[in-house]
Design an enzyme around this catalytic site. Structure first.
Site, mmCIF file in Angstrom:
data_model
loop_
_atom_site.group_PDB
_atom_site.id
_atom_site.type_symbol
_atom_site.label_atom_id
_atom_site.label_comp_id
_atom_site.label_asym_id
_atom_site.label_seq_id
_atom_site.Cartn_x
_atom_site.Cartn_y
_atom_site.Cartn_z
ATOM 1 N N ALA A 76 0.696 -1.393 -0.056
ATOM 2 C CA ALA A 76 -0.072 -0.106 0.026
ATOM 3 C C ALA A 76 0.962 1.178 0.169
ATOM 4 O O ALA A 76 0.200 2.145 -0.532
ATOM 5 C CB ALA A 76 -0.829 0.195 1.155
ATOM 6 N N GLN A 184 -6.608 -1.069 5.252
ATOM 7 C CA GLN A 184 -7.233 -1.685 6.337
ATOM 8 C C GLN A 184 -8.460 -2.144 6.128
ATOM 9 O O GLN A 184 -9.137 -2.925 6.947
ATOM 10 C CB GLN A 184 -7.425 -0.607 7.465
ATOM 11 C CG GLN A 184 -6.247 -0.056 8.009
ATOM 12 C CD GLN A 184 -5.356 -1.091 8.989
ATOM 13 O OE1 GLN A 184 -6.240 -2.245 9.456
ATOM 14 N NE2 GLN A 184 -4.133 -1.140 8.970
ATOM 15 N N THR A 245 9.514 -7.810 -12.564
ATOM 16 C CA THR A 245 8.991 -8.896 -12.618
ATOM 17 C C THR A 245 7.909 -9.207 -11.653
ATOM 18 O O THR A 245 8.132 -8.776 -10.504
ATOM 19 C CB THR A 245 10.231 -9.926 -12.552
ATOM 20 O OG1 THR A 245 11.006 -9.786 -13.639
ATOM 21 C CG2 THR A 245 9.647 -11.122 -12.554
ATOM 22 N N CYS A 331 4.551 2.133 12.051
ATOM 23 C CA CYS A 331 5.663 2.876 11.329
ATOM 24 C C CYS A 331 6.144 4.019 12.138
ATOM 25 O O CYS A 331 7.435 4.449 11.675
ATOM 26 C CB CYS A 331 5.047 3.646 10.038
ATOM 27 S SG CYS A 331 3.580 2.343 9.294
HETATM 28 C C1 LIG Z 1 -0.407 -0.881 6.552
HETATM 29 C C2 LIG Z 1 -0.991 0.509 5.860
HETATM 30 C C3 LIG Z 1 -0.116 1.016 4.938
HETATM 31 C C4 LIG Z 1 1.026 0.630 4.234
HETATM 32 O O1 LIG Z 1 0.938 -0.609 3.649
HETATM 33 P P1 LIG Z 1 2.330 -1.712 3.336
HETATM 34 O O2 LIG Z 1 1.660 -2.638 2.536
HETATM 35 O O3 LIG Z 1 2.840 -2.155 4.611
HETATM 36 O O4 LIG Z 1 3.461 -0.799 2.466
HETATM 37 C C5 LIG Z 1 -0.719 2.077 4.255
HETATM 38 N N1 LIG Z 1 -1.977 2.592 4.418
HETATM 39 C C6 LIG Z 1 -2.430 1.968 5.624
HETATM 40 C C7 LIG Z 1 -3.989 2.703 5.894
HETATM 41 C C8 LIG Z 1 -2.160 0.928 6.294
HETATM 42 O O5 LIG Z 1 -2.703 0.392 7.159
#
Ligand SMILES: *Cc1c(COP(=O)(O)O)cnc(C)c1O
Length: 387
Positions: A76, A184, A245, A331
């Site tokens: 994400a 989420q 890839t 994070c």
């Molecule tokens: C976990 C999360 C992300 C980041 O996703 P990744 O796949 O770990 O990079 C971004 N936005 C939200 C709302 C998240 O919960």
């Protein structure tokens, strides 16, 4: 070393375990069907390509989208970056104004900050004490030169679910593209990109019992067509939007995790809501003035974010090594900054005394009662020390 059996995982909003059904589906794509999905001259490649196609259509169907509107990414974070930078750059000559909100994930906020450095203007909408933006604020903020509105579907810290359909309608009315971070939500709540007026949507497999390092960006192809400026070049994979890839086993696992999520979500949400409500009731009974952060009804069932006055949430979390809960987003937990989400909804003091508990498929009924007891015991002890 602690006994593994003492451990209770209540941090499903940071990441989820890979579901056994997902793991089983992925396995052959590491060692048997290992072809490069772009090598369509031989059967190894054709088989891999077909597996990717199937996962892509499973995911597209789950969203009410078409297969060619699903672009695989590394997660994400990358999808959010492609959406924000990609739309800003592609529609630069139509305007350089973006609207987002203060409680977004850093994967949206940091790209917006970067764009401000490059001359874009960004409006960060405030939220109320439930973590909701005001649609009136959005209407007043949106302008002729607004090219992108990016508002998350559900908040990763407090679980508040935004009125996505209405936000999308306002954006469309004003000719702005609408992106939503649904990391989420995919596999947890129903999503329909047409009904919800979504133009771009980010999601991630590891938040819904799939593997880490794989995600997707939905990018609308018609009514209206949305284009993004590619951010990774080299080979023209994924319709030229994201070269590299394809991670075939992870993509296959992602597809399976979404399929399982769709099957399970109704009964799981019922169970999770009961668990999170029960934990809250327990904490309130034992600790008194505990308050819930987020929206009372419009929230993810598996989320419980609580304010426990008089305790330092970091101290509580360190005490509870075997019970995995979080101060906020994983994070930002490396630094001591209080959560920007709780701070935007209430204040810094409340942010320092709030914890996120997120239940999930890894949990058993008994663990919920046990964890609630551990948390209230630890909080009582911390309060006693503080006196
Ligand atoms: C976990 C999360 C992300 C980041 O996703 P990744 O796949 O770990 O990079 C971004 N936005 C939200 C709302 C998240 O919960």
């Amino acid at each position: 070393m602690s006994d593994d059996q003492d451990r209770i995982y209540l941090d499903h909003q940071a990441t989820t375990p890979v579901d056994e059904r997902v793991m089983e589906t992925m396995q052959p794509y590491f060692t048997e069907t290992y072809g490069n999905a772009a090598s369509n001259d031989h059967l190894y490649g054709v088989d891999a390509h077909q597996a990717v196609d199937e996962a892509r259509s499973t995911i597209a169907e789950a969203l009410g989208a078409k297969s060619d509107e699903v672009i695989f990414t590394s997660g994400a974070t990358e999808s959010d970056n492609i959406a924000v930078f990609g739309v800003a750059e592609r529609y630069e000559n139509e305007g350089k104004h973006i609207i987002t909100c203060k409680t977004e994930h850093k994967a949206v906020l940091d790209p917006c900050k970067e764009l401000e450095e490059r001359g874009w203007e960004v409006t960060y909408l405030p939220v109320d004490e439930h973590g909701m933006i005001d649609l009136g604020d959005l209407r007043s903020a949106i302008r002729e030169d607004t090219t992108l509105v990016s508002i998350m579907m559900a908040n990763n810290e407090v679980g508040t679910i935004a009125p996505i359909q209405e936000i999308g309608a306002i954006a469309r009315e004003h000719g702005a593209k609408f992106h939503t971070d649904a990391a989420q939500c995919l596999g947890h709540i129903p999503i329909d990109v047409d009904e919800m007026n979504i133009d771009l949507m980010s999601a991630s497999a590891h938040k819904c019992y799939g593997p880490k390092g794989i995600g997707m960006l939905y990018c609308r192809r018609s009514r209206p067509r949305v284009d993004v400026e590619p951010q990774i070049h080299g080979g023209g994979h994924e319709r030229g939007l994201r070269s590299g890839t394809l991670n075939v086993p992870a993509i296959v696992g992602f597809g399976k995790s979404v399929e399982v999520g769709l099957e399970e979500m109704d009964k799981e949400n019922e169970r999770f809501r009961e668990w999170t409500d029960r934990m809250f009731d327990h904490l309130q009974e034992k600790l008194g003035d505990v308050k819930r952060n987020g929206h009372p009804e419009k929230r993810l069932a598996h989320n419980l974010n609580v304010y426990i006055p008089g305790i330092e949430s970091r101290a509580l979390i360190v005490d509870l090594k075997e019970t995995a809960i979080a101060t906020g987003s994983a994070c930002t937990s490396a630094d001591v900054e209080p959560s920007h989400v709780i701070t935007s909804m209430y204040d810094e003091q409340r942010a320092h005394s709030s914890v996120r508990i997120s239940v999930g498929r890894a949990n058993e009924e008994e663990q919920i009662n046990e964890a609630a007891q551990r948390i209230s015991d630890a909080a009582e002890q911390l309060r006693a020390f503080a006196l």
